[in-house]
Design an enzyme around this catalytic site. Structure first.
Site, PDB file in Angstrom:
ATOM      1  N   THR A   1       0.825  -1.211   0.000  1.00 48.21           N
ATOM      2  CA  THR A   1       0.000   0.000   0.000  1.00 48.21           C
ATOM      3  C   THR A   1       0.854   1.253   0.000  1.00 48.21           C
ATOM      4  O   THR A   1       1.980   1.252   0.518  1.00 48.21           O
ATOM      5  CB  THR A   1      -0.901  -0.002   1.252  1.00 48.21           C
ATOM      6  N   ASP A   2       0.307   2.335  -0.523  1.00 45.41           N
ATOM      7  CA  ASP A   2       1.019   3.620  -0.478  1.00 45.41           C
ATOM      8  C   ASP A   2       1.155   4.140   0.955  1.00 45.41           C
ATOM      9  O   ASP A   2       1.987   5.007   1.232  1.00 45.41           O
ATOM     10  CB  ASP A   2       0.334   4.668  -1.372  1.00 45.41           C
ATOM     11  N   GLU A   3       0.331   3.582   1.876  1.00 44.57           N
ATOM     12  CA  GLU A   3       0.386   4.086   3.255  1.00 44.57           C
ATOM     13  C   GLU A   3       1.726   3.818   3.927  1.00 44.57           C
ATOM     14  O   GLU A   3       2.043   4.433   4.942  1.00 44.57           O
ATOM     15  CB  GLU A   3      -0.737   3.465   4.098  1.00 44.57           C
TER      16      GLU A   3
ATOM     17  N   TYR B   1      -1.617  -0.334  11.171  1.00 41.48           N
ATOM     18  CA  TYR B   1      -1.844  -1.035   9.888  1.00 41.48           C
ATOM     19  C   TYR B   1      -0.668  -0.805   8.940  1.00 41.48           C
ATOM     20  O   TYR B   1      -0.061  -1.757   8.434  1.00 41.48           O
ATOM     21  CB  TYR B   1      -3.147  -0.549   9.234  1.00 41.48           C
TER      22      TYR B   1
ATOM     23  N   LYS C   1       2.226  -3.376   7.374  1.00 39.87           N
ATOM     24  CA  LYS C   1       2.423  -3.579   5.929  1.00 39.87           C
ATOM     25  C   LYS C   1       3.876  -3.284   5.553  1.00 39.87           C
ATOM     26  O   LYS C   1       4.487  -3.984   4.747  1.00 39.87           O
ATOM     27  CB  LYS C   1       1.477  -2.698   5.114  1.00 39.87           C
TER      28      LYS C   1
HETATM   29  P1  NAD Z   1     -10.056  -6.869   2.531  1.00 38.29           P
HETATM   30  O1  NAD Z   1     -10.021  -6.566   3.992  1.00 38.29           O
HETATM   31  O2  NAD Z   1     -11.283  -6.573   1.746  1.00 38.29           O
HETATM   32  O3  NAD Z   1      -9.741  -8.422   2.298  1.00 38.29           O
HETATM   33  C1  NAD Z   1      -8.742  -9.098   2.996  1.00 38.29           C
HETATM   34  C2  NAD Z   1      -8.962 -10.595   2.780  1.00 38.29           C
HETATM   35  O4  NAD Z   1      -7.910 -11.299   3.449  1.00 38.29           O
HETATM   36  C3  NAD Z   1     -10.284 -11.109   3.355  1.00 38.29           C
HETATM   37  O5  NAD Z   1     -10.910 -11.965   2.432  1.00 38.29           O
HETATM   38  C4  NAD Z   1      -9.861 -11.868   4.606  1.00 38.29           C
HETATM   39  O6  NAD Z   1     -10.737 -12.927   4.932  1.00 38.29           O
HETATM   40  C5  NAD Z   1      -8.487 -12.370   4.192  1.00 38.29           C
HETATM   41  N1  NAD Z   1      -7.609 -12.649   5.330  1.00 38.29           N
HETATM   42  C6  NAD Z   1      -7.366 -11.868   6.409  1.00 38.29           C
HETATM   43  N2  NAD Z   1      -6.504 -12.472   7.241  1.00 38.29           N
HETATM   44  C7  NAD Z   1      -6.173 -13.662   6.672  1.00 38.29           C
HETATM   45  C8  NAD Z   1      -5.299 -14.715   7.025  1.00 38.29           C
HETATM   46  N3  NAD Z   1      -4.612 -14.681   8.180  1.00 38.29           N
HETATM   47  N4  NAD Z   1      -5.184 -15.781   6.205  1.00 38.29           N
HETATM   48  C9  NAD Z   1      -5.901 -15.839   5.043  1.00 38.29           C
HETATM   49  N5  NAD Z   1      -6.741 -14.855   4.650  1.00 38.29           N
HETATM   50  C10 NAD Z   1      -6.869 -13.779   5.452  1.00 38.29           C
HETATM   51  O7  NAD Z   1      -8.794  -6.134   1.928  1.00 38.29           O
HETATM   52  P2  NAD Z   1      -8.600  -5.480   0.482  1.00 38.29           P
HETATM   53  O8  NAD Z   1      -9.092  -4.087   0.533  1.00 38.29           O
HETATM   54  O9  NAD Z   1      -9.092  -6.404  -0.541  1.00 38.29           O
HETATM   55  O10 NAD Z   1      -7.011  -5.415   0.433  1.00 38.29           O
HETATM   56  C11 NAD Z   1      -6.260  -6.482  -0.116  1.00 38.29           C
HETATM   57  C12 NAD Z   1      -4.784  -6.160   0.021  1.00 38.29           C
HETATM   58  O11 NAD Z   1      -4.504  -4.935  -0.648  1.00 38.29           O
HETATM   59  C13 NAD Z   1      -4.327  -5.960   1.456  1.00 38.29           C
HETATM   60  O12 NAD Z   1      -3.052  -6.537   1.593  1.00 38.29           O
HETATM   61  C14 NAD Z   1      -4.253  -4.453   1.634  1.00 38.29           C
HETATM   62  O13 NAD Z   1      -3.270  -4.107   2.563  1.00 38.29           O
HETATM   63  C15 NAD Z   1      -3.872  -4.015   0.238  1.00 38.29           C
HETATM   64  N6  NAD Z   1      -4.339  -2.667  -0.171  1.00 38.29           N
HETATM   65  C16 NAD Z   1      -5.663  -2.341  -0.110  1.00 38.29           C
HETATM   66  C17 NAD Z   1      -6.061  -1.087  -0.592  1.00 38.29           C
HETATM   67  C18 NAD Z   1      -7.506  -0.663  -0.589  1.00 38.29           C
HETATM   68  O14 NAD Z   1      -7.788   0.476  -0.963  1.00 38.29           O
HETATM   69  N7  NAD Z   1      -8.455  -1.508  -0.235  1.00 38.29           N
HETATM   70  C19 NAD Z   1      -5.121  -0.182  -1.080  1.00 38.29           C
HETATM   71  C20 NAD Z   1      -3.774  -0.540  -1.056  1.00 38.29           C
HETATM   72  C21 NAD Z   1      -3.396  -1.811  -0.622  1.00 38.29           C
HETATM   73  O1  DAU Z   2      -4.087   4.101   0.597  1.00 35.48           O
HETATM   74  C1  DAU Z   2      -4.328   2.740   0.572  1.00 35.48           C
HETATM   75  C2  DAU Z   2      -5.154   2.333   1.782  1.00 35.48           C
HETATM   76  O2  DAU Z   2      -6.482   2.804   1.549  1.00 35.48           O
HETATM   77  C3  DAU Z   2      -5.161   0.824   2.005  1.00 35.48           C
HETATM   78  O3  DAU Z   2      -3.862   0.397   2.315  1.00 35.48           O
HETATM   79  C4  DAU Z   2      -6.128   0.430   3.136  1.00 35.48           C
HETATM   80  O4  DAU Z   2      -6.202  -0.978   3.243  1.00 35.48           O
HETATM   81  C5  DAU Z   2      -7.498   0.982   2.793  1.00 35.48           C
HETATM   82  O5  DAU Z   2      -8.413   0.700   3.856  1.00 35.48           O
HETATM   83  C6  DAU Z   2      -7.419   2.483   2.559  1.00 35.48           C
HETATM   84  O6  DAU Z   2      -7.071   3.177   3.787  1.00 35.48           O
HETATM   85  P1  DAU Z   2      -7.742   4.566   4.179  1.00 35.48           P
HETATM   86  O7  DAU Z   2      -7.587   4.764   5.624  1.00 35.48           O
HETATM   87  O8  DAU Z   2      -7.292   5.645   3.264  1.00 35.48           O
HETATM   88  O9  DAU Z   2      -9.282   4.219   3.772  1.00 35.48           O
HETATM   89  P2  DAU Z   2     -10.657   4.497   4.539  1.00 35.48           P
HETATM   90  O10 DAU Z   2     -11.738   4.135   3.562  1.00 35.48           O
HETATM   91  O11 DAU Z   2     -10.715   3.891   5.884  1.00 35.48           O
HETATM   92  O12 DAU Z   2     -10.653   6.078   4.707  1.00 35.48           O
HETATM   93  C7  DAU Z   2     -10.495   6.944   3.609  1.00 35.48           C
HETATM   94  C8  DAU Z   2     -10.519   8.362   4.121  1.00 35.48           C
HETATM   95  O13 DAU Z   2     -11.840   8.668   4.596  1.00 35.48           O
HETATM   96  C9  DAU Z   2      -9.600   8.597   5.295  1.00 35.48           C
HETATM   97  O14 DAU Z   2      -9.058   9.916   5.181  1.00 35.48           O
HETATM   98  C10 DAU Z   2     -10.505   8.515   6.511  1.00 35.48           C
HETATM   99  C11 DAU Z   2     -11.825   9.029   5.982  1.00 35.48           C
HETATM  100  N1  DAU Z   2     -13.051   8.454   6.588  1.00 35.48           N
HETATM  101  C12 DAU Z   2     -13.170   7.102   6.608  1.00 35.48           C
HETATM  102  C13 DAU Z   2     -14.301   6.514   7.152  1.00 35.48           C
HETATM  103  C14 DAU Z   2     -14.427   4.996   7.197  1.00 35.48           C
HETATM  104  C15 DAU Z   2     -14.067   9.279   7.053  1.00 35.48           C
HETATM  105  O15 DAU Z   2     -13.966  10.513   7.000  1.00 35.48           O
HETATM  106  N2  DAU Z   2     -15.183   8.698   7.571  1.00 35.48           N
HETATM  107  C16 DAU Z   2     -15.339   7.342   7.661  1.00 35.48           C
HETATM  108  O16 DAU Z   2     -16.389   6.868   8.171  1.00 35.48           O
END
Ligand code: NAD
Ligand code: DAU
Length: 339
Positions: free
Chosen positions: A125-127, A150, A154
């Site tokens: 992730t970019d985070e 988190y 990562k």
């Molecule tokens: P998500 O939370 O929707 O899905 C995570 C999945 O992993 C779920 O199906 C969960 O059951 C499974 N899981 C969790 N722990 C596990 C374990 N111990 N063994 C096997 N499976 C397990 O997450 P997502 O949003 O699909 O993100 C997927 C990946 O991408 C993550 O690694 C996250 O850090 C990364 N990522 C997400 C975003 C985003 O915007 N959602 C952005 C950047 C990176």
């Molecule tokens: O940048 C990549 C990341 O993006 C991934 O690595 C993470 O897995 C993914 O969850 C996401 O993280 P963020 O913290 O950016 O996403 P989130 O949807 O939780 O929040 C997005 C923005 O919105 C953040 O600035 C917090 C804000 N927010 C979020 C929620 C859930 C609110 O203002 N209100 C809310 O209820």
């Protein structure tokens, strides 16, 4: 190829599996997922009877199970999506983030090393780069400076991946993408949470001043980028993935309300997230110039399609709200013997 996709029942993993099914129908895909609260088999019902797809319920921390799967299915490549992914949960309960995102990654790497797996891809992730000021972008050279439990977990996973490349010469890639959006996004995250609250006429909780910036990427563009990295990524390289779609949170919330015809009176400014990163913005130039990736979605079309998807798939998110989605697991998964 025979792929082990971990975390494939989650948001991005399930979209990636569907993308791979469309682009490489001959590949065997084994989906290993623990089915935490974020894993949902309803994300992949269309693949249930696909002969080149297997679902296995299990934990990436289970070394015997991971080894069993690599052997049984003659796996060539591992793509690790499995993670605890929600920042707010990491603030209230960090422990499981260390277990899954760090220890789980190490278990996968060690098994991959033992069995000489051709390619390991870590979905990061970019985070991990921390927070930006008003200007500038994250490049692959930006120093790691994670701010939440988190993102720290990562970043630690990424460092293990790097170490397995440097020490054992393993063929690895790390991808770091910005915030994804699109179908099957779990409704605890900003965009689906705001859509589902607006549809229910509930308040929309905006953290702090609502001016934090995220850089939005359609999940299908992300899947296509990982496909490219799998086939063309150079060993040991990190690739940033982003679509140059920076928006403040309040812009997103107002856009959703406008599209759904709801009043802005639903917006409620609430207490800020602890350690809330101010701005993320990705420079994807390396991926574009070296692997030829280009996003297909503009944010304007992608967000409208996404809102429409939630309108058309109300049963999907209502089942999550009610907990119904967890009920089908007992009879829909198969768990192999370990070891
Ligand atoms: P998500 O939370 O929707 O899905 C995570 C999945 O992993 C779920 O199906 C969960 O059951 C499974 N899981 C969790 N722990 C596990 C374990 N111990 N063994 C096997 N499976 C397990 O997450 P997502 O949003 O699909 O993100 C997927 C990946 O991408 C993550 O690694 C996250 O850090 C990364 N990522 C997400 C975003 C985003 O915007 N959602 C952005 C950047 C990176
Ligand atoms: O940048 C990549 C990341 O993006 C991934 O690595 C993470 O897995 C993914 O969850 C996401 O993280 P963020 O913290 O950016 O996403 P989130 O949807 O939780 O929040 C997005 C923005 O919105 C953040 O600035 C917090 C804000 N927010 C979020 C929620 C859930 C609110 O203002 N209100 C809310 O209820």
């Amino acid at each position: 190829m025979n792929l082990l996709v971990t975390g494939g029942a989650g948001f991005i993993g399930s979209n990636f599996i569907r993308h791979m099914r469309e682009t490489h129908p001959d590949y065997l895909i084994v989906n290993l997922d623990k089915l935490t609260y974020a894993g949902n088999l309803d994300n992949l019902t269309d693949l249930e009877n696909d002969e080149n797809y297997r679902f296995v319920k299990g934990d990436i921390c289970n070394e015997a199970l991971v080894r069993h799967l690599l052997r049984t299915y003659s796996i060539n490549a591992i793509i690790n999506f499995a993670a605890e992914s929600h920042v707010d949960r990491s603030i209230s309960d960090p422990g499981i983030f260390v277990t899954t995102n760090i220890s789980g990654t190490q278990v996968l790497l060690e098994a991959a090393r033992t069995y000489g797996i051709d390619k390991y891809i870590q979905i990061s992730t970019d985070e991990v780069y921390g927070s930006l000021g008003a200007t500038g972008y994250f490049t692959e050279e930006t120093p790691l400076a994670p701010n939440s439990p988190y993102s720290a977990s990562k970043a630690a996973g990424d460092l293990l991946v790097r170490a397995y490349h440097e020490t054992y010469g393993m063929n690895v890639n790390i991808t770091r993408c910005s915030n994804n959006y699109g179908p099957f996004h779990f409704p605890e995250k900003l965009i689906p949470l705001m859509i589902t609250h607006a549809l229910d006429g509930k308040e929309l909780p905006v953290y702090g001043d609502g001016l934090n910036i995220r850089d939005w990427l359609h999940v299908r563009d992300h899947a296509a980028a990982i496909d490219l990295v799998l086939h063309q990524g150079k060993s040991g390289e990190v690739y940033n993935i982003g679509g140059h779609n920076e928006r403040t949170n309040i812009q997103i919330v107002e856009l959703i309300l406008e599209r759904l015809g709801n009043s802005k009176a639903l917006i409620r400014y609430v207490e800020d997230r602890l350690g809330h990163d101010r701005r993320y913005a990705i420079d994807p130039a390396k991926l574009e110039s070296q692997l030829g990736w280009q996003p297909k979605y503009t944010f304007e079309t992608g967000i409208v399609e996404t809102i429409d998807w939630y309108l058309e798939n109300e049963v999907w998110w209502r089942d999550i709200q009610s907990g119904q989605y967890l009920n089908g697991y007992d009879f829909r998964y198969s768990e192999p013997a370990n070891g």
